[in-house]
Design an enzyme around this catalytic site. Structure first.
Site, PDB file in Angstrom:
ATOM      1  N   LYS A 241      -5.045 -41.883 -43.905  1.00 45.71           N
ATOM      2  CA  LYS A 241      -6.327 -41.828 -44.617  1.00 45.71           C
ATOM      3  C   LYS A 241      -6.314 -42.723 -45.849  1.00 45.71           C
ATOM      4  O   LYS A 241      -5.298 -42.778 -46.546  1.00 45.71           O
ATOM      5  CB  LYS A 241      -6.587 -40.381 -45.034  1.00 45.71           C
ATOM      6  CG  LYS A 241      -7.971 -40.120 -45.574  1.00 45.71           C
ATOM      7  CD  LYS A 241      -8.070 -38.742 -46.224  1.00 45.71           C
ATOM      8  CE  LYS A 241      -7.749 -38.801 -47.699  1.00 45.71           C
ATOM      9  NZ  LYS A 241      -8.364 -37.806 -48.549  1.00 45.71           N
TER      10      LYS A 241
ATOM     11  N   LYS B 277       0.346 -32.859 -49.516  1.00 47.44           N
ATOM     12  CA  LYS B 277       0.675 -33.218 -50.893  1.00 47.44           C
ATOM     13  C   LYS B 277       2.006 -32.625 -51.349  1.00 47.44           C
ATOM     14  O   LYS B 277       2.712 -33.224 -52.147  1.00 47.44           O
ATOM     15  CB  LYS B 277      -0.464 -32.821 -51.847  1.00 47.44           C
ATOM     16  CG  LYS B 277      -1.724 -33.663 -51.616  1.00 47.44           C
ATOM     17  CD  LYS B 277      -2.683 -33.587 -52.769  1.00 47.44           C
ATOM     18  CE  LYS B 277      -4.034 -34.223 -52.468  1.00 47.44           C
ATOM     19  NZ  LYS B 277      -4.069 -35.667 -52.457  1.00 47.44           N
TER      20      LYS B 277
ATOM     21  N   LYS C 267      -7.235 -42.149 -52.824  1.00 49.30           N
ATOM     22  CA  LYS C 267      -7.161 -42.746 -54.150  1.00 49.30           C
ATOM     23  C   LYS C 267      -5.868 -42.388 -54.880  1.00 49.30           C
ATOM     24  O   LYS C 267      -5.436 -43.118 -55.757  1.00 49.30           O
ATOM     25  CB  LYS C 267      -8.391 -42.368 -54.987  1.00 49.30           C
ATOM     26  CG  LYS C 267      -8.527 -40.923 -55.366  1.00 49.30           C
ATOM     27  CD  LYS C 267      -9.694 -40.772 -56.341  1.00 49.30           C
ATOM     28  CE  LYS C 267     -10.664 -39.699 -55.944  1.00 49.30           C
ATOM     29  NZ  LYS C 267     -10.105 -38.345 -55.853  1.00 49.30           N
TER      30      LYS C 267
END
Ligand code: ATP
Ligand code: LTN
Length: 330
Positions: free
Chosen positions: A195, A111, A198
């Site tokens: 992956k 991230k 969302k």
């Protein structure tokens, strides 16, 4: 009775990956475990998010929990931010987890890689500390999660060992991550080597998608060379992912799914079968979700959940405070 605990953070619209890797499995635990399922709303603040979206996502997840079969009589369903003990335990245990181990966390690396160093919040870095607090407050024996979260549970285990050794008692229970046998890591439909996520969706299926959209997305999912439907994630990531989705939603093994499609040599036919399976599961699920939202029971469920969760969490928090030497008065 052993305890199970898990949570989902309300960072965006839930995907089919969240359903298969986490949501769909929670209800099975409530029969054999004392189950605590929460919404990790404090964790959702670790990356910038619009306040209205956060509130809507939160309500949605509660409705999805109920639609998936979680029964508030059997499972304590609550918001992380409704139980201050999470933040309090976080403040204590952050002193026993190390910068080095936090900086090795894959989720943090993934991230933060896309961000400018000066814009990476401390909360993103310290994410697994709060997650450790979440797990330990409820003496959880098992933590059902998708594969991407197992590293965080490992960190919680290291912490438990460290803390219990230091204070010479088994204060914290040793938790264990449990991942689903099939579907612990559902991949993106348009980039099957990544992956399904969302907060960074790539052609992914959302649980609220219209059936027509779902059909389109699956029919245009990236596949691979050849025409055989076999499980080979390295050479056939797209087909393997669709096969996994089919198997997980049918509650069968990948081998059994391969057997079903052994005579199917057209990817188009296979994709149609996967689409029908996804729709067979999601259509009634969406109907239940809508009924729950309309019934207006969400606030009551959360109120009851917060009360029950606080009771359990505060007992543990008091023990921790006493153990580390904080003055606990009557
Ligand atoms: P974000 O994109 O914000 O990081 P996410 O989609 O990865 O979110 P989380 O809230 O982190 O979702 O995860 C909720 C649960 O769903 C976790 O147990 C996680 O392991 C599981 N999960 C998430 N994505 C997948 C996936 N693609 N396959 C299987 N399980 C998944
Ligand atoms: N990190 C998890 C959400 C989460 C969680 C937890 C899961 C926060 N605290 C405790 C299990 C147990 C995620 O990203 N899904």
């Amino acid at each position: 009775m052993e305890r199970a605990l898990s949570g989902i953070k309300p960072t965006g619209k839930l995907t089919l990956g969240n359903y298969i890797g986490a949501l769909k499995n929670f209800k099975d635990y409530q029969e054999n475990y004392e189950t605590f399922i929460f919404i990790a709303d404090l964790h959702a603040l670790t990356l910038p998010i619009d306040p209205i979206e956060l509130r809507n996502n939160t309500k949605d997840i509660v409705a999805f929990y109920l639609a998936s079969g979680l029964d508030p009589e059997k499972t304590t369903i609550f918001l992380q931010s409704d139980v201050p003990a999470h933040a309090e335990l976080n403040a204590i245990i952050q002193n026993y987890l190390y910068m080095g181990e936090l900086s090795r966390m894959t989720q943090f690396k993934d991230k933060s890689r896309k961000m400018n160093d000066s814009a990476i919040g401390l909360g993103l870095f310290a994410y697994p500390v709060l997650m450790t607090a979440d797990i330990l407050l409820y003496n959880a024996d098992v933590v059902p999660v998708g594969e991407d979260q197992t590293q965080h549970v490992e960190l919680a285990r290291d912490f438990v060992h460290r803390f219990n050794t230091r204070y010479g008692k088994e204060l914290f229970k040793m938790p264990k991550a449990i991942t689903p046998k099939v579907g612990a890591r559902i991949m993106s439909l348009s980039e099957p080597t990544r992956k399904m996520s969302k907060s960074d969706p790539k052609g992914d299926i959302f649980l609220k998608d219209d059936m027509i959209i779902i059909r389109k997305k699956i029919m245009s999912a990236v596949t691979d060379l050849g025409s055989d439907v076999i499980y080979d994630p390295e050479n056939k990531p797209g087909i393997s992912n669709l096969l996994t989705i089919y198997a997980a939603l049918s509650d069968i093994t990948i081998k059994e799914a391969e057997e079903i499609f052994k005579d199917c040599h057209r990817y188009g036919d296979f994709k149609k079968a996967v689409t029908d399976k996804v729709i067979e599961v999601l259509e009634p699920f969406q109907k239940k979700y809508k009924e729950i939202l309309e019934s207006g029971i969400i606030d009551k469920v959360l109120e009851d959940g917060a009360r029950k969760a606080s009771y359990t969490a505060n007992k543990l928090l008091t023990k921790v405070k006493k153990t580390v030497g904080l003055y606990v008065h009557k």
